[in-house]
Design a protein around this motif. Structure first.
Motif, PDB file in Angstrom:
ATOM      1  N   SER A  26      45.707  85.512 107.726  1.00 12.79           N
ATOM      2  CA  SER A  26      47.097  86.173 107.746  1.00 12.79           C
ATOM      3  C   SER A  26      47.105  87.642 108.174  1.00 12.79           C
ATOM      4  CB  SER A  26      47.609  86.203 106.315  1.00 12.79           C
ATOM      5  OG  SER A  26      47.330  87.087 105.456  1.00 12.79           O
ATOM      6  N   GLN A  46      41.129  83.460  98.914  1.00  8.67           N
ATOM      7  CA  GLN A  46      41.675  83.555 100.119  1.00  8.67           C
ATOM      8  C   GLN A  46      40.815  83.938 101.086  1.00  8.67           C
ATOM      9  OE1 GLN A  46      44.927  82.215 100.541  1.00  8.67           O
ATOM     10  NE2 GLN A  46      44.639  81.667  98.203  1.00  8.67           N
ATOM     11  N   ASP A 290      52.409  85.635  93.624  1.00  8.59           N
ATOM     12  CA  ASP A 290      53.687  85.165  94.108  1.00  8.59           C
ATOM     13  C   ASP A 290      54.159  85.690  95.519  1.00  8.59           C
ATOM     14  OD1 ASP A 290      55.725  83.422  93.976  1.00  8.59           O
ATOM     15  OD2 ASP A 290      56.908  84.767  92.646  1.00  8.59           O
ATOM     16  N   SER A 293      51.671  85.127  98.527  1.00  5.06           N
ATOM     17  CA  SER A 293      51.649  83.701  98.853  1.00  5.06           C
ATOM     18  C   SER A 293      52.946  83.703  99.599  1.00  5.06           C
ATOM     19  CB  SER A 293      51.772  82.584  97.680  1.00  5.06           C
ATOM     20  OG  SER A 293      50.384  82.969  97.147  1.00  5.06           O
ATOM     21  N   GLY A 294      54.090  84.022  99.278  1.00  6.16           N
ATOM     22  CA  GLY A 294      55.249  83.804 100.163  1.00  6.16           C
ATOM     23  C   GLY A 294      55.239  84.314 101.460  1.00  6.16           C
ATOM     24  N   ILE A 296      52.354  84.799 103.318  1.00 11.74           N
ATOM     25  CA  ILE A 296      51.400  83.887 103.972  1.00 11.74           C
ATOM     26  C   ILE A 296      52.082  82.534 104.434  1.00 11.74           C
ATOM     27  CG2 ILE A 296      49.247  82.606 103.792  1.00 11.74           C
ATOM     28  CD1 ILE A 296      48.294  84.818 101.665  1.00 11.74           C
ATOM     29  N   LYS A 297      53.019  82.006 103.580  1.00 15.05           N
ATOM     30  CA  LYS A 297      53.609  80.816 103.874  1.00 15.05           C
ATOM     31  C   LYS A 297      54.695  80.818 104.979  1.00 15.05           C
ATOM     32  CE  LYS A 297      56.181  76.968 101.721  1.00 15.05           C
ATOM     33  NZ  LYS A 297      56.719  76.495 100.402  1.00 15.05           N
ATOM     34  N   ALA A 298      55.383  82.229 104.871  1.00 20.12           N
ATOM     35  CA  ALA A 298      56.589  82.307 105.797  1.00 20.12           C
ATOM     36  C   ALA A 298      56.175  82.931 107.274  1.00 20.12           C
ATOM     37  CB  ALA A 298      57.605  83.471 104.930  1.00 20.12           C
ATOM     38  N   LYS A 300      53.320  82.404 109.776  1.00 17.22           N
ATOM     39  CA  LYS A 300      52.020  81.778 110.054  1.00 17.22           C
ATOM     40  C   LYS A 300      51.754  82.230 111.610  1.00 17.22           C
ATOM     41  CE  LYS A 300      52.578  78.127 106.787  1.00 17.22           C
ATOM     42  NZ  LYS A 300      53.004  76.721 106.655  1.00 17.22           N
TER      43      LYS A 300
END
Length: 300
Positions: A26, A46, A290, A293-294, A296-298, A300
């Motif tokens: 990321s 990770q 939290d 993770s947000g 990394i997910k948002a 890419k």
């Protein structure tokens, strides 16, 4: 007494602010070393790459007088660079965190001022030492290039950054400070674009510093309040990562935090967040997991 015991362990454990780096592939880097076992296990899973911050008192004298603060402590900085990067062939990102009066002189004094010239020379000296000791590490300064909020106008701000051209050329990476004051100033696009502009000009990668708390003005309404997840992730970190200047983006964001320090130094905002240190650490770990993770997910 219990808090005092944790504080002693804290001092014994952390003599340099070690960051445990980029999360996987990321664009998020962590300059956080005070998390607990739960966050540690998550970050290990990770996958991380090294990013490390050398704090100010490791660069200049621990108790400087008005003259000493401007001078590099060559023995101390060398010691802590080696401690941060034990392997002589180490790679990664190293950030020198030289704040205080010297930083203000560098930022605000005219370039023809003798004290400005002296401070600039010392900043150049410090990063030269770092690059000599660990030449494979990419070195930069926290807060360099300067942020817009510290200047009276955009023209003064851009002049302030152009004025430190020798230092910008010496840095391997740019690490501007983009901490926020209140929820009303989430937009840092001008700072991001200026850092990218300078990155293009000097052929440097850009890694802005972010924090999950508002760095509010002294006694400000939002001072040290934790940002809402949506604001931190979507409207702050990811927005910085997506901002473009001449079709270029920053190379990543560095998330700094040192919440245990503030809790153990009895900062009221932090003490109100948990009944004891153990509970505070649990909440802190959950926030790190939290929010990261947000991001990394948002993005890419």
């Amino acid at each position: 007494m219990k808090n005092y015991f944790y504080f002693i362990l804290f001092l014994m454990s952390f003599t340099v602010n070690l960051a445990y780096g980029q999360i996987g592939k990321s664009k998020l880097y962590l300059a956080i070393d005070d998390y607990g076992d739960v966050a540690k296990a998550f970050l290990k899973k990770q996958g991380n790459k090294g990013v490390k911050v050398i704090l100010g008192d490791k660069i200049y004298p621990d108790k400087p007088d008005l003259n000493q603060e401007c001078s590099v402590n060559t023995d101390t900085i060398a010691k802590y660079i080696v401690q941060a990067f034990p392997d002589k062939s180490a790679h990664g990102i190293g950030v020198l965190d030289w704040e205080g009066r010297s930083f203000d002189i560098l930022m605000l004094f005219p370039s023809n001022s003798p004290v400005y010239q002296f401070v600039l020379k010392e900043f150049l000296k410090a990063i030269k030492i770092a690059k000599q000791i660990r030449p494979n590490v990419s070195w930069g300064y926290y807060g360099i290039p300067f942020k817009k909020d510290n200047f009276k106008s955009v023209s003064e701000w851009k002049h302030g950054n152009d004025k430190i051209a020798p230092l910008l050329k010496s840095c391997d990476v740019f690490c501007p400070n983009l901490y926020l004051y209140t929820p009303s100033n989430l937009d840092v696009s001008l700072d991001v674009k200026e850092s990218i502009r300078l990155g293009i000009k000097y052929n440097k990668k850009v890694y802005p510093f972010i924090w999950q708390r508002y760095n509010g003005k002294e006694n400000g309404e939002y001072k040290f309040d934790v940002m809402l997840k949506k604001d931190f992730v979507d409207n702050y970190a990811v927005t910085i990562l997506k901002t473009k200047f001449k079709n270029k983006k920053v190379n990543g964001v560095i998330w700094w935090s040192y919440d245990t320090y503030f809790y153990l130094h009895n900062e009221e905002v932090f003490l109100k967040e948990a009944v004891d240190f153990k509970s505070f650490m649990k909440k802190y770990d959950n926030t790190i997991i939290d929010y990261s993770s947000g991001i990394i997910k948002a993005y890419k």
